[in-house]
Write a protein that holds these residues in place. Structure first.
Motif, mmCIF file in Angstrom:
data_model
loop_
_atom_site.group_PDB
_atom_site.id
_atom_site.type_symbol
_atom_site.label_atom_id
_atom_site.label_comp_id
_atom_site.label_asym_id
_atom_site.label_seq_id
_atom_site.Cartn_x
_atom_site.Cartn_y
_atom_site.Cartn_z
ATOM 1 N N ALA A 176 -26.042 52.844 -3.741
ATOM 2 C CA ALA A 176 -26.859 52.150 -3.473
ATOM 3 C C ALA A 176 -27.269 51.653 -5.071
ATOM 4 C CB ALA A 176 -27.987 52.660 -2.852
ATOM 5 N N GLU A 228 -25.402 48.791 -6.155
ATOM 6 C CA GLU A 228 -25.379 47.686 -5.326
ATOM 7 C C GLU A 228 -26.827 46.719 -5.534
ATOM 8 O OE1 GLU A 228 -24.989 46.527 -0.816
ATOM 9 O OE2 GLU A 228 -23.534 47.747 -1.826
ATOM 10 N N ASN A 229 -27.626 47.631 -5.644
ATOM 11 C CA ASN A 229 -28.997 47.153 -6.011
ATOM 12 C C ASN A 229 -29.008 46.249 -7.498
ATOM 13 O OD1 ASN A 229 -30.170 47.583 -3.708
ATOM 14 N ND2 ASN A 229 -31.103 49.405 -4.498
ATOM 15 N N LEU A 256 -27.274 42.982 -7.169
ATOM 16 C CA LEU A 256 -28.027 41.974 -6.447
ATOM 17 C C LEU A 256 -29.106 41.697 -7.129
ATOM 18 C CD1 LEU A 256 -27.659 43.663 -2.823
ATOM 19 C CD2 LEU A 256 -26.418 41.574 -3.514
ATOM 20 N N ASP A 257 -29.667 42.218 -7.934
ATOM 21 C CA ASP A 257 -30.997 42.057 -8.690
ATOM 22 C C ASP A 257 -30.165 41.055 -9.894
ATOM 23 O OD1 ASP A 257 -32.674 43.539 -7.365
ATOM 24 O OD2 ASP A 257 -32.668 45.279 -8.710
ATOM 25 N N TRP A 271 -29.600 37.607 -8.197
ATOM 26 C CA TRP A 271 -30.739 36.934 -8.013
ATOM 27 C C TRP A 271 -31.073 36.240 -9.222
ATOM 28 C CZ3 TRP A 271 -32.922 34.319 -4.435
ATOM 29 C CH2 TRP A 271 -34.186 34.041 -4.552
ATOM 30 N N ALA A 292 -25.841 37.998 0.221
ATOM 31 C CA ALA A 292 -26.251 39.209 -0.091
ATOM 32 C C ALA A 292 -27.664 39.432 -1.008
ATOM 33 C CB ALA A 292 -25.286 40.200 -0.657
ATOM 34 N N ALA A 293 -27.487 38.494 -2.127
ATOM 35 C CA ALA A 293 -28.912 38.725 -2.962
ATOM 36 C C ALA A 293 -30.040 38.033 -2.339
ATOM 37 C CB ALA A 293 -28.365 37.755 -4.264
ATOM 38 N N ARG A 328 -30.587 37.878 0.863
ATOM 39 C CA ARG A 328 -30.994 38.796 1.919
ATOM 40 C C ARG A 328 -31.742 39.947 1.019
ATOM 41 N NH1 ARG A 328 -29.387 40.423 7.146
ATOM 42 N NH2 ARG A 328 -31.024 41.843 7.912
ATOM 43 N N HIS A 329 -31.201 40.464 -0.115
ATOM 44 C CA HIS A 329 -31.795 41.579 -0.485
ATOM 45 C C HIS A 329 -33.237 41.332 -1.073
ATOM 46 C CE1 HIS A 329 -31.831 44.997 -3.774
ATOM 47 N NE2 HIS A 329 -31.989 43.866 -4.857
ATOM 48 N N ASP A 332 -35.648 40.871 1.658
ATOM 49 C CA ASP A 332 -36.096 42.072 2.657
ATOM 50 C C ASP A 332 -37.272 42.652 1.686
ATOM 51 O OD1 ASP A 332 -34.224 41.572 4.549
ATOM 52 O OD2 ASP A 332 -32.725 43.241 3.621
ATOM 53 N N ARG A 333 -37.412 42.338 0.690
ATOM 54 C CA ARG A 333 -38.634 43.114 -0.146
ATOM 55 C C ARG A 333 -40.010 42.677 0.228
ATOM 56 N NH1 ARG A 333 -36.130 42.552 -6.375
ATOM 57 N NH2 ARG A 333 -34.619 44.299 -6.190
#
Length: 197
Positions: free
Chosen positions: A13, A16-17, A20-21, A24, A64-65, A67-68, A71-72
């Protein structure tokens, strides 16, 4: 003798985070034209194969980015005890916390929509993830309380407060004032859904 410490290897995770960060940041700072797997991998300090092991192409990575990041800013639907209170609170929260995200997406994703053959509506579906919207949850509770006539509801009517909110935000390019949110709910939406006398 000063030895350089080896870089700590990220996994699971955490990795992956970080990817994705980085995706973005690449999108928001470079725009969609500069959004490539190479650029994201470089920004994340990793290699292309690491990215490709998780996402087949840049479209999957972009979704995915988004959505990531989305979600925050999502929070549980408020339950104030009235449909009016719930909707106004939702609109005010969206204006304060999600409007910048929506504006950023509209500015940067024109090329993505054209290239992928998708639309903002498709992206909205992705963000909802097949679940009910906060408005649908609020309306369902209002039906149970007797505030709303279920026979007067359609998907378009349920979406109406946020459709008008989005229009206001897009036309003014400013946060939607609370009094405008209240006007949308009080003078347009509630009269359409309340039980008839």
């Amino acid at each position: 003798m000063d030895l350089e410490q080896p870089a700590r290897r990220r996994r699971g995770a955490e990795l992956e985070n970080a990817l994705l960060d980085a995706a973005w940041e690449q999108l928001t700072q470079g725009g969609y034209a500069a959004f490539t797997i190479d650029a994201v991998a470089e920004r994340a300090g990793t290699s292309k194969p690491v990215v490709y092991r998780r996402w087949a192409d840049k479209h999957e990575l972009l979704r995915a980015a988004v959505r990531h990041v989305s979600d925050r800013t999502i929070r549980p639907a408020p339950d104030t005890g009235s449909l009016r209170g719930d909707l106004i609170e939702q609109l005010v929260y969206a204006s304060r916390h999600r409007l910048n995200l929506a504006a950023m997406l509209m500015v940067h994703l024109g090329g993505y929509f054209e290239e992928s053959g998708t639309s903002p509506a498709d992206l909205r579906e992705l963000l909802l993830g097949g679940s009910r919207s906060r408005t649908e949850e609020a309306v369902e509770r209002a039906v149970a309380r007797g505030e709303v006539d279920p026979d007067r509801l359609t998907p378009r009517i349920i979406d109406l407060p946020f459709a008008l909110f989005r229009h206001e935000a897009m036309m003014t390019l400013k946060p939607v004032p609370e009094e405008v949110a209240a006007e949308i709910v009080d003078t347009i939406f509630l009269p359409l859904v309340r039980p008839l006398p």
